[in-house]
Design an enzyme around this catalytic site. Structure first.
Site, PDB file in Angstrom:
ATOM      1  N   HIS A 130       1.161  -0.962   0.112  1.00 25.68           N
ATOM      2  CA  HIS A 130      -0.120   0.206   0.072  1.00 25.68           C
ATOM      3  C   HIS A 130       0.364   1.427   0.247  1.00 25.68           C
ATOM      4  CE1 HIS A 130      -2.974   2.921   0.886  1.00 25.68           C
ATOM      5  NE2 HIS A 130      -2.034   3.400   1.568  1.00 25.68           N
ATOM      6  N   HIS A 135       1.032   4.687  -2.935  1.00 27.80           N
ATOM      7  CA  HIS A 135       1.524   5.759  -2.309  1.00 27.80           C
ATOM      8  C   HIS A 135       2.244   7.204  -3.397  1.00 27.80           C
ATOM      9  CE1 HIS A 135      -1.211   7.272   1.101  1.00 27.80           C
ATOM     10  NE2 HIS A 135      -0.787   6.473   1.472  1.00 27.80           N
ATOM     11  N   GLU A 176      -5.406   9.211  -0.155  1.00 26.92           N
ATOM     12  CA  GLU A 176      -6.006   7.710   0.109  1.00 26.92           C
ATOM     13  C   GLU A 176      -7.201   7.544  -0.698  1.00 26.92           C
ATOM     14  OE1 GLU A 176      -4.053   6.157   1.198  1.00 26.92           O
ATOM     15  OE2 GLU A 176      -3.481   6.918   2.606  1.00 26.92           O
ATOM     16  N   SER A 195      -4.106   0.757  -4.364  1.00 30.03           N
ATOM     17  CA  SER A 195      -3.844  -0.458  -4.183  1.00 30.03           C
ATOM     18  C   SER A 195      -4.242  -1.879  -3.721  1.00 30.03           C
ATOM     19  CB  SER A 195      -3.019  -0.474  -2.715  1.00 30.03           C
ATOM     20  OG  SER A 195      -3.577   0.297  -1.181  1.00 30.03           O
TER      21      SER A 195
HETATM   22 CO    CO Z   1      -2.256   5.351   3.017  1.00 27.24          CO
END
Ligand code: CO
Ligand code: PHE
Length: 286
Positions: A130, A135, A176, A195
């Site tokens: 993730h 990111h 996010e 993700s």
């Molecule tokens: Co995150």
């Protein structure tokens, strides 16, 4: 990377971390099975990306060049030299002040463990897949790279103003779970979506969630879900729009948002207000 809640037992090895919560990665000690998990996750997400992921994200992912296994953070950091970000290993979720201060100095914290094969589809705490795969690609984009640093600095200020809860909503709904409008339709740029195989399709193609235009004050009044797919998403037109909307001093914004909440309440996750226009689900699911 998400910020830690007043925690139940966390999984990472916090005794290995320094005072700023960073620790050495020890890339050569990563077992082959973890690299295999990474490759498998990578392949599954990639298959969906042509029609689901924002272009800037895909370009960054290509530059990261990490299909073959869990990346070495030093190598990945070297690739990020143009935007000046450094990746640092951390044991997992960290307190928000530590998180903000790392971001403010262009250090992005990456959890040092990966989910087990049994957790392939769902892992409770963010792992390296993730944090890094989700990111880091956008940190290659100069505008987004600046946004993330500004968020860290803004977080340090929000702590002093007791406004972290409002600011956290901005992170949640952009970094996010953000969506972006493109000539080809909606695309995801939020790491929580990118993700996750399930949410990638759901966020863009399901008729269930609300998709509303990004509006800073509106967003800060909006609650969110942490235990299921999102009931609502906010859509930006460009990273420039996002940066410009968030550049001004938030001190008066927090006051206005608090006033609006006192007057009309918070807005439930997935609630649209009268007159709000929804974006339609993407018509070209892959
Ligand atoms: Co995150
Ligand atoms: N302008 C914000 C503030 O004054 C800082 C910030 C920038 C916060 C970008 C979030 C994202 O607090």
């Amino acid at each position: 990377m998400n910020v830690m809640a007043p925690a139940p037992k966390l999984r990472g090895n916090y005794t290995a971390a320094a005072q700023d919560y960073t620790m050495p990665q020890r890339h050569s000690a990563i077992p082959e099975r973890d690299h295999a998990t990474w490759r498998e996750l990578y392949r599954r997400q990639m298959a969906l990306f042509p029609r689901h992921a924002a272009r800037a994200y895909r370009e960054g992912l290509a530059q990261l060049d990490c299909a073959l296994g869990v990346p070495d953070l030093a190598t990945a950091s070297a690739r990020l030299h143009e935007t000046g970000w450094t990746l640092v290993a951390v044991p997992g979720l960290i307190p928000e002040e530590a998180f903000f201060s790392l971001l403010a100095s262009r250090k992005f914290p990456v959890t040092d463990w990966i989910r087990t094969p049994e957790e392939f589809d769902y892992v409770v705490e963010p792992d390296i897949f993730h944090d890094l795969f989700g990111h880091v690609p956008l940190l290659f984009n100069p505008t987004f790279a600046n946004y993330m640093q500004a968020y860290g600095a803004g977080g340090m200020k929000a702590s002093r103003l007791d406004a972290c809860e409002l600011l956290a909503r901005l992170y949640w709904y952009t970094v996010e779970f953000g969506l972006i409008q493109t000539p080809l339709g909606l695309r995801a740029y939020g790491a929580g979506i990118l993700s996750s195989a399930g949410e990638l399709q759901y966020s863009l193609t399901s008729s269930e969630p609300k998709r509303l235009a990004f509006d800073l004050r509106r967003l800060m009044r909006s609650r969110y879900r942490i235990d299921s797919y999102q009931a609502g998403y906010f859509v930006i037109n460009s990273f420039d729009q996002l940066f410009e909307a968030t550049e001004p001093d938030f001190t008066p914004v927090y006051l206005q948002v608090r006033e609006a909440i006192a007057l009309s309440g918070e807005i439930a996750a997935g609630q649209a207000l009268a007159g709000e226009v929804e974006f339609s689900p993407s018509v070209n699911p892959g």
